[in-house]
Structure formats: structure tokens, C-alpha cells
Design an enzyme around this catalytic site. Structure first.
Site, short mmCIF file in Angstrom:
data_model
loop_
_atom_site.label_atom_id
_atom_site.label_comp_id
_atom_site.label_asym_id
_atom_site.label_seq_id
_atom_site.Cartn_x
_atom_site.Cartn_y
_atom_site.Cartn_z
N ASP A 123 74.18 61.18 44.99
CA ASP A 123 73.77 63.47 44.79
C ASP A 123 76.11 63.40 44.29
O ASP A 123 76.48 63.52 45.33
CB ASP A 123 73.60 64.45 45.40
N ARG B 172 83.64 78.36 54.57
CA ARG B 172 84.17 76.62 53.79
C ARG B 172 85.11 77.56 52.51
O ARG B 172 85.36 78.59 52.27
CB ARG B 172 82.91 76.87 53.45
N PHE C 81 72.26 67.92 51.64
CA PHE C 81 71.58 69.21 51.00
C PHE C 81 70.21 69.61 50.69
O PHE C 81 69.85 68.42 50.88
CB PHE C 81 72.23 69.16 49.81
#
Ligand SMILES: Cc1ncc(COP(=O)(O)O)c(C=O)c1O
Length: 397
Positions: free
Chosen positions: A184, A356, A113
């Protein structure tokens, strides 16, 4: 066996909406509104500042951390809640770097990200020019884990494609080369079973507003492996991570274990909403969630591929290789997603061409998936997305 009908009944899902975006922001647990209201009126309203002790506000970060810990294979006392995920990334990478003196490289991948990369870059710039953020393709991470690398910083599940790294294998490889890991778990916590202790992970961070359903702006969490808990130095050395915050010493001394990763005043209202969703998570077993998530994602892929030939699967076909989301590529994906949202099917779009869809067994079932595919099929087969109003880009996509 987790009772998914019971968990579904505990969420407020607006009439006519099929919500396939719990990978971005989970829905409202029905009990959250009353719980927050009670906190506001009975705790803040009546107790005022005494609520920090009387209502237990001060221990909420570690209480909630322990509850999240159960879902990610972390022992009690190793997870604490607070701040935003970007802040926790900074904190974890800074601590990990210090634990590996002499090495100057942070290794990550271009599926990470962007905020993680930005935070690491900002940290390394302030440390000096000799530090380097090395960003490689996700498939090439293993071969770049060399003895030059101080810290391996990865997001386990890719936010765009849902591709999943092998946390255990990469952590083992990293340790064999003297590298400390920062994972993460933004797209893992509440999405797939995670075994931080079993994988011997060093640091992990994650958010609580996606699969955990803590609400917009819900605080993040950080995990520190017991072996580092009393040696990791928090770069963000705020007063609530101090050994004795209320001694008001002028020198910083880190608190015991995970307490040192606290920074400042915790967001009590937001944590109260998070506690409401954790009550639902207490009813769930992550292996059941995973099995049902795989069933739902397989159903979705199979049905979409049968009826929407213009959509190209962007997620790994093997369910073992992906998280709990499915992405399809389509050149006009933004417009198609807007058309879907207008019909009550909420997913999201990630540039340049990814549609998504998140699958969250706590409140999505097989009927929801079939109904969502019917609407998607109508939109794709009849080009219903090809209208000017669906092409106007909004601020949040
Ligand atoms: C993988 C990952 N890391 C970091 C972030 C940034 O989180 P925050 O906005 O809470 O700082 C996000 C946000 O979606 C994310 O998906």
C-alpha cells in the site's frame, strides 16, 4: 532540478494558512477549477454520452495510471486508476491469494492502516475459517515471513509514525519463501521515490488525494507486475474489466493486462481534477522531492526539539527510515493540534497522542516550516492549547 517555487505557485494556498497536512489531503491545484469547469461545460455539457469516446473519458483510468506509474517505478500499462483504496486493497489481496493456492495466511503488521486490515479480514472470512489474517509488530515482519504465508500485505510508510519498511528487502525475502506481496503506497506515492519494478513487487495500491493532490474522494490506483498481469483473476469482476465490455456477454472473461483491474464506471469529474495535479507532477523529479522533503523534515525536527521539550519525536530519527511526515507524541496532542489549526497551521491528530505534520516540497518551503514552528512554540510554551474549546472532539480528527 525541480523548480519548487514554480510548483508552489501552481497551488491555491489560502492566505494565512501553513498547510502541513498534504499527507492527508493535498491542496487544490489552481488549474483544477478551470479544467473541471471546462470538462463540465464543454464535455459533459456539449458532448453528453459521446464524451466517453470523443473526450477520451474511457481511457482516463489507464492514461492517469501511466502518469502515476512514472512516480512509483511502474512501466506504462501496469497501473490503472479507479474506485477507493480500500476496494483496491481487497482486489489486490484477493488476486494475490488466488495466485498462491494452498496457502491460507495473509501476513500484515499492526502499523498498517485499519481499513487494509478490515478489508483483508472481511475477504478471509468470506473465503472460509481456514484462512487467517496474521498481524505482527512492524519490526517483526521479516521473521514471520514463513512458507505458511500466502500474501504479505504492508503499507510501506506507517500512517502514524512515518516509519518506512524496506520494500526491496522484504519483497526479496517474501519471494524466497514463495510469498506474494501487496504494497500500500498511500503514504509513498508522491512522498518518496518508489521503484516497484526494481523491487520486483507483485501488487501495489495507493490513493491520489494525499501527496498526489487529486482532491477529496479522488480515485485510487492499482499496480500489477507484468508477470501476473494476464494470470491475476480480479475478484471484483466488473464489466469494465471484461475483455469486451460492450459485447455484454453473460460470462466474465478478464480483460488484457491491467485493464482487468477496472471495475465499473470511472469518476470522470474527479479524474479531471487528478489530471490537473498530474500536470504539476510532470514538472517534478522524485529524487529532488525526496532531497527537499528530507531537508524540510530535518529542519522541523531540529527546531521543534529545540523549543518544545514536551513533544516527543514519534518518527524515526534517521531520515532514510521515514517517509515525508513527522509525528510527535503529546498527551494533549488533540487540543494542541486544534490550537495550531486555529492559528492557521494545519496538521492532524491520530489517536491516542500523535500530532502529524506532512512535508510536501511541491508547495511547502523552509520559511513555512520556520513560521509553523514559531506558532507551535508559542502554543506549547504558553499552554495556549489548554482551553476547553480545543478539547471538543470533532468527527474528523
Ligand atoms: C494506508 C492507507 N490505506 C488505506 C486507506 C483507505 O483509503 P480509502 O478511504 O480511499 O479507501 C488509507 C486512508 O487514509 C490509508 O492511509
Amino acid at each position: 532540478m525541480t523548480d519548487f517555487a514554480a510548483t508552489k505557485a501552481m497551488f491555491h494556498l489560502p492566505e494565512g494558512v501553513l498547510y502541513l497536512d498534504g499527507n492527508s489531503l493535498g491542496p487544490l491545484p489552481k488549474a483544477a477549477a478551470a479544467k473541471v469547469q471546462k470538462m463540465l461545460t464543454e464535455e459533459w455539457g456539449q458532448m453528453l454520452i459521446t464524451g466517453w469516446n470523443k473526450a477520451g473519458w474511457m481511457s482516463m483510468p489507464t492514461d492517469l495510471g501511466d502518469r502515476i506509474g512514472r512516480l512509483i517505478g511502474a512501466a506504462p500499462g501496469t497501473v490503472v486508476v479507479g474506485d477507493t483504496l480500500s476496494i483496491k486493497v481487497y482486489q489486490a489481496v484477493a488476486s494475490a491469494l488466488e495466485l498462491n493456492p494452498g496457502r491460507k495466511v495473509v501476513l500484515s503488521d499492526n502499523g498498517n492502516f485499519p481499513s487494509d486490515l478490515y478489508m483483508a479480514d472481511g475477504l478471509l472470512r468470506s473465503l472460509g475459517e481456514e484462512y487467517e489474517l496474521r498481524v505482527v509488530d512492524p519490526e517483526a515482519v521479516a521473521e514471520h515471513i514463513t512458507d505458511e504465508v500466502a500474501v504479505l500485505m504492508l503499507t510501506e510508510v506507517d500512517y502514524r509514525t512515518g516509519r518506512k519498511h524496506d520494500m526491496k528487502a522484504l519483497t526479496e525475502l517474501a519471494h524466497a519463501r514463495g510469498v506474494i506481496t501487496v504494497w500500500d503506497l498511500a503514504h509513498s506515492a508522491g512522498a518518496i521515490p518508489v521503484d516497484l519494478a526494481g523491487c520486483n513487487a507483485d501488487f501495489a495500491v495507493g490513493c491520489t488525494y494525499k501527496y498526489l493532490n487529486g482532491g477529496p474522494g479522488a480515485p485510487a490506483f492499482i499496480y500489477v507486475a507484468p508477470k501476473w498481469a494476464d494470470t491475476a483473476r480480479p475478484a471484483l469482476s466488473g464489466w469494465l474489466g471484461h475483455e469486451a465490455p460492450f459485447a455484454f456477454d453473460l460470462d466474465y472473461r478478464p480483460g488484457a493486462g491491467i485493464e482487468r483491474m477496472r471495475v465499473g464506471t470511472p469518476p470522470v469529474i474527479q479524474m479531471t481534477a487528478l489530471a490537473a495535479t498530474m500536470d504539476i507532477w510532470d514538472m517534478a523529479d522524485m529524487d529532488d522531492v525526496r532531497a527537499q522533503s528530507i531537508a524540510l523534515t530535518e529542519q522541523f525536527i531540529q527546531q521543534v526539539e529545540a523549543t518544545c521539550p514536551d513533544l516527543q519525536l514519534a518518527s524515526p530519527r534517521d531520515p532514510a527510515m521515514r517517509g515525508s511526515q513527522v509525528s510527535f507524541r503529546f498527551a494533549d496532542g488533540y487540543a494542541a493540534m486544534q490550537a495550531l489549526i486555529a492559528r492557521g497551521v494545519i496538521g492532524d491528530f491520530r489517536a491516542p497522542d500523535i500530532m502529524r505534520f506532512g512535508f510536501t516540497p511541491l508547495y511547502i518551503d523552509e520559511c513555512d516550516v520556520s513560521r509553523a514552528v514559531e506558532i507551535l512554540t508559542d502554543i506549547m510554551q504558553n499552554r495556549l492549547w489548554d482551553r476547553p474549546e480545543f478539547k471538543v472532539r470533532q468527527r474528523v480528527t
